[in-house]
Design a protein around this motif. Structure first.
Motif, PDB file in Angstrom:
ATOM      1  N   ALA A   1       0.822  -1.214   0.000  1.00  9.57           N
ATOM      2  CA  ALA A   1       0.000   0.000   0.000  1.00  9.57           C
ATOM      3  C   ALA A   1       0.850   1.256   0.000  1.00  9.57           C
ATOM      4  N   ASN A   2       2.129   1.133   0.344  1.00  2.22           N
ATOM      5  CA  ASN A   2       3.054   2.269   0.320  1.00  2.22           C
ATOM      6  C   ASN A   2       4.202   2.049  -0.654  1.00  2.22           C
TER       7      ASN A   2
ATOM      8  N   LEU B   1       9.392   2.892  -5.768  1.00  2.00           N
ATOM      9  CA  LEU B   1       9.163   4.071  -4.932  1.00  2.00           C
ATOM     10  C   LEU B   1       8.533   3.616  -3.621  1.00  2.00           C
ATOM     11  N   TYR B   2       9.237   3.819  -2.529  1.00  2.00           N
ATOM     12  CA  TYR B   2       8.733   3.517  -1.189  1.00  2.00           C
ATOM     13  C   TYR B   2       8.285   4.825  -0.535  1.00  2.00           C
ATOM     14  N   VAL B   3       7.059   4.834  -0.056  1.00  2.00           N
ATOM     15  CA  VAL B   3       6.502   6.033   0.570  1.00  2.00           C
ATOM     16  C   VAL B   3       6.364   5.789   2.073  1.00  2.00           C
TER      17      VAL B   3
ATOM     18  N   SER C   1      10.987   0.900   5.210  1.00  2.00           N
ATOM     19  CA  SER C   1      11.042   0.853   3.748  1.00  2.00           C
ATOM     20  C   SER C   1      12.450   0.542   3.267  1.00  2.00           C
ATOM     21  N   ALA C   2      13.451   1.175   3.891  1.00  2.00           N
ATOM     22  CA  ALA C   2      14.841   0.935   3.493  1.00  2.00           C
ATOM     23  C   ALA C   2      15.260  -0.509   3.773  1.00  2.00           C
ATOM     24  N   ALA C   3      14.766  -1.072   4.874  1.00  2.00           N
ATOM     25  CA  ALA C   3      15.102  -2.453   5.216  1.00  2.00           C
ATOM     26  C   ALA C   3      14.529  -3.426   4.192  1.00  2.00           C
TER      27      ALA C   3
ATOM     28  N   HIS D   1      -2.656   5.143   4.306  1.00  2.00           N
ATOM     29  CA  HIS D   1      -1.674   4.530   3.418  1.00  2.00           C
ATOM     30  C   HIS D   1      -1.570   5.391   2.167  1.00  2.00           C
ATOM     31  N   ASN D   2      -0.431   5.311   1.497  1.00  2.00           N
ATOM     32  CA  ASN D   2      -0.244   6.148   0.320  1.00  2.00           C
ATOM     33  C   ASN D   2      -1.196   5.784  -0.809  1.00  2.00           C
TER      34      ASN D   2
END
Length: 444
Positions: free
Chosen positions: A176-177, A192-194, A217-219, A247-248
């Motif tokens: 969802a993000n 793209l991670y939001v 998100s980075a993990a 959620h985005n």
């Protein structure tokens, strides 16, 4: 050949409106209403069949076993399943409402998926979301992992990772993000991670939780080993979160080289567009930024304009938006979509579907599906029986009508008979979908 496969979550037999999701405006505003689980599951099946009829490859994901008795055992309740449910309901009905949530139907939160063209080892990578922000969802990840492993067996084609540890500091809400941009599905894409907040910051400007953290998100990106130059991170605006975009995917949706989003979805939309275009290189992006003057943010959240599916439908010119009925019933979004499809832009078609049972709990068409880009070889390597055809559709309809009630209130969740109906339904469903024993009550 490559295709994006949408796996829709089936609405569960305990679907109810308990209003558990803080920050989800629809969930809170419909708390206590009479739910219709049978109508909900049939709406979802009809949506999936409609997309299959358009020529899309369409799959389904099962709901989870609810009430989640194994969680209650971990809280110290003992005895038979019926005794545990009765004792816990007497002592703490709120706990039962949480462990009986049907929120697993929103499979956009099930996991983050990176397709094989994007990963270092050329496999499809899955990380189940820990959903740490909300207790009723935080219990989902182990079962989700077993289901995904049954459907996409670990090995040459598929790789599975454990959900992130670290509680709300490493809160991960799944696809969802997450957006993926590409020219064609089988080519290397841009991820793209939001995120809504940093894990260790005091996000005082947020009225509602920023459920996804940048660190989470980075993990996930590191686990999936996507190329750094093809991996982007963007902050969702506090304005969007505070308006109810928990959620985005409530304020943005993408497909291939198109990005459809509200101007208040992100902190810095101009910079984000430039970053995406730079990462895409020679592939020209098509950005459709909806202005506040065209669609107020509150209308976008109320109607779930952006919680739509943006699809490349075979033999159609332009992309197709799959929208909830509420878009047609909101003046600003109805007018906007009419203008959008006649504008000559990348989105040339719009289809309105009815998923009201899900919408009243805060989940639109995009919430109900997990997107998985697969090659023909990967599609053939899948396990289970989860790809929808006419036979499976008819089988699932008969199954739902056999077990599902057409009326359910939050106060019904302590009913032992409802639990038994639910477990019988889930046991038969795992046989239909050939998943094996993925639920705790089946595993002893």
């Amino acid at each position: 050949m490559w295709q994006e496969v949408n796996f829709d979550g089936l609405v569960g037999p305990v679907h109810n409106y308990a209003g558990l999701s803080y920050g989800n405006v629809a969930s809170a505003s419909n708390k206590g209403l009479v739910a219709n689980p049978l109508e909900g599951v049939l709406e979802g099946l009809e949506k999936a069949r409609f997309l299959s009829g358009l020529g899309m490859v369409q799959g389904v994901l099962p709901p989870h076993d609810r009430p989640h008795i194994s969680t209650l055992r971990k809280h110290g309740f003992s005895g038979s399943d019926a005794e545990i449910l009765a004792a816990a309901w007497r002592e703490n009905p709120a706990l039962i409402r949480n462990v009986t949530s049907a929120s697993t139907m929103w499979t956009a939160n099930a996991a983050t998926v990176s397709p094989s063209p994007d990963t270092a080892d050329g496999r499809v990578h899955f990380t189940p979301a820990n959903l740490a922000a909300m207790y009723h969802r935080s219990i989902e990840a182990p079962t989700t992992a077993r289901i995904l492993q049954a459907m996409f067996p670990e090995g040459q084609n598929f790789a599975h990772h454990a959900p992130l540890e670290g509680g709300t500091h490493m809160g991960d809400e799944g696809a969802a993000n997450h957006n993926r941009f590409c020219a064609e599905y089988g080519e290397v894409g841009v991820a793209l991670y939001v995120y809504g907040r940093g894990a260790f910051e005091n996000a005082a400007e947020l009225k509602f939780p920023g459920r996804q953290t940048r660190e989470a998100s980075a993990a996930v990106a590191r686990q999936h080993a996507t190329a750094p130059e093809k991996t982007l991170f963007a902050r969702q605006s506090s304005r969007a979160i505070n308006t109810g975009a928990f959620h985005n995917d409530v304020v943005a949706v993408s497909n291939r080289n198109s990005f459809f989003y509200h101007e208040h979805a992100f902190d810095s939309p101009d910079a984000l567009e430039a970053d995406i275009q730079n990462a895409m290189g020679d592939v020209e992006m098509q950005f459709v930024r909806v202005l506040e003057s065209e669609v107020p943010l509150a209308d976008a959240v109320k109607s779930y304009l952006f919680n739509s599916q943006l699809l490349s439908v075979p033999n159609r010119k332009g992309m197709t938006l799959i929208l909830p009925r509420e878009v047609e019933e909101t003046a600003s979004t109805k007018a906007y979509v009419e203008g959008l499809v006649s504008s000559g832009g990348p989105i040339g078609q719009a289809e309105i579907l009815d998923v009201r049972q899900s919408m009243r709990n805060g989940g639109g068409p995009a919430c109900l599906r997990l997107r998985v880009v697969l090659s023909d070889e990967e599609l053939a390597a899948m396990g289970a029986n989860s790809l929808l055809d006419d036979t499976l559709y008819e089988t699932l309809k008969v199954w739902a009508k056999k077990y599902y009630r057409d009326r359910l209130m939050p106060e019904d969740l302590g009913d032992v008979k409802l639990m038994e109906e639910s477990f019988f339904a889930m046991d038969e469903l795992t046989q239909i979908l050939r998943l094996g024993s993925v639920f705790d009550f089946q595993r002893g």
